[in-house]
Design a protein around this motif. Structure first.
Motif, PDB file in Angstrom:
ATOM      1  N   ALA A  41       0.784  -1.026   0.128  1.00  0.00           N
ATOM      2  CA  ALA A  41      -0.123   0.120   0.365  1.00  0.00           C
ATOM      3  C   ALA A  41       0.826   1.799  -0.329  1.00  0.00           C
ATOM      4  O   ALA A  41       0.645   2.502  -0.341  1.00  0.00           O
ATOM      5  CB  ALA A  41      -0.809  -0.120   1.244  1.00  0.00           C
ATOM      6  N   ASP A  42       1.802   1.177   0.406  1.00  0.00           N
ATOM      7  CA  ASP A  42       2.774   2.309   0.886  1.00  0.00           C
ATOM      8  C   ASP A  42       3.534   2.671  -0.347  1.00  0.00           C
ATOM      9  O   ASP A  42       3.912   3.698  -1.156  1.00  0.00           O
ATOM     10  CB  ASP A  42       4.011   1.984   1.709  1.00  0.00           C
ATOM     11  CG  ASP A  42       3.511   2.074   3.261  1.00  0.00           C
ATOM     12  OD1 ASP A  42       2.000   3.011   3.381  1.00  0.00           O
ATOM     13  OD2 ASP A  42       4.212   1.903   4.280  1.00  0.00           O
ATOM     14  N   GLY A  43       4.271   1.292  -1.456  1.00  0.00           N
ATOM     15  CA  GLY A  43       4.565   1.589  -2.458  1.00  0.00           C
ATOM     16  C   GLY A  43       3.368   1.701  -3.693  1.00  0.00           C
ATOM     17  O   GLY A  43       3.823   2.405  -4.137  1.00  0.00           O
ATOM     18  N   ALA A  44       1.831   1.324  -3.674  1.00  0.00           N
ATOM     19  CA  ALA A  44       1.403   2.037  -4.425  1.00  0.00           C
ATOM     20  C   ALA A  44       0.986   3.609  -4.300  1.00  0.00           C
ATOM     21  O   ALA A  44       0.331   4.262  -5.191  1.00  0.00           O
ATOM     22  CB  ALA A  44       0.020   1.446  -3.627  1.00  0.00           C
ATOM     23  N   LYS A  45       0.761   4.663  -3.171  1.00  0.00           N
ATOM     24  CA  LYS A  45       1.138   6.368  -3.211  1.00  0.00           C
ATOM     25  C   LYS A  45       1.684   6.654  -3.945  1.00  0.00           C
ATOM     26  O   LYS A  45       2.827   6.798  -4.276  1.00  0.00           O
ATOM     27  CB  LYS A  45       1.107   6.829  -1.313  1.00  0.00           C
ATOM     28  CG  LYS A  45       0.337   6.357  -0.686  1.00  0.00           C
ATOM     29  CD  LYS A  45       0.809   5.693   0.442  1.00  0.00           C
ATOM     30  CE  LYS A  45      -0.282   6.267   1.950  1.00  0.00           C
ATOM     31  NZ  LYS A  45      -0.099   6.154   3.128  1.00  0.00           N
TER      32      LYS A  45
END
Length: 45
Positions: A41-45
Motif C-alpha cells: 500500500a505504501d508503494g502504491a501511493k
C-alpha cells in the motif's frame, strides 16, 4: 490411580505446549502478511 493421573497431566502439558507453538506460528504468519500488505500500500501511493 496415580499413574493414570500423571499420564493425563503429561499428555495435557504436551498438548498445551504444541498448541502454544501453533498459535505463535500463526500469529507470526498473520503479522508477516499484514506487513507485506502495508508495504504494498505504501508503494502504491
Amino acid at each position: 490411580m496415580i499413574k493414570h493421573i500423571a499420564a493425563a497431566a503429561l499428555l495435557s502439558a504436551a498438548l498445551l505446549a504444541a498448541a502454544c507453538n501453533t498459535v505463535e506460528g500463526a500469529g507470526k504468519d498473520v503479522s508477516s502478511a499484514g506487513k507485506a500488505v502495508s508495504n504494498a500500500a505504501d508503494g502504491a501511493k
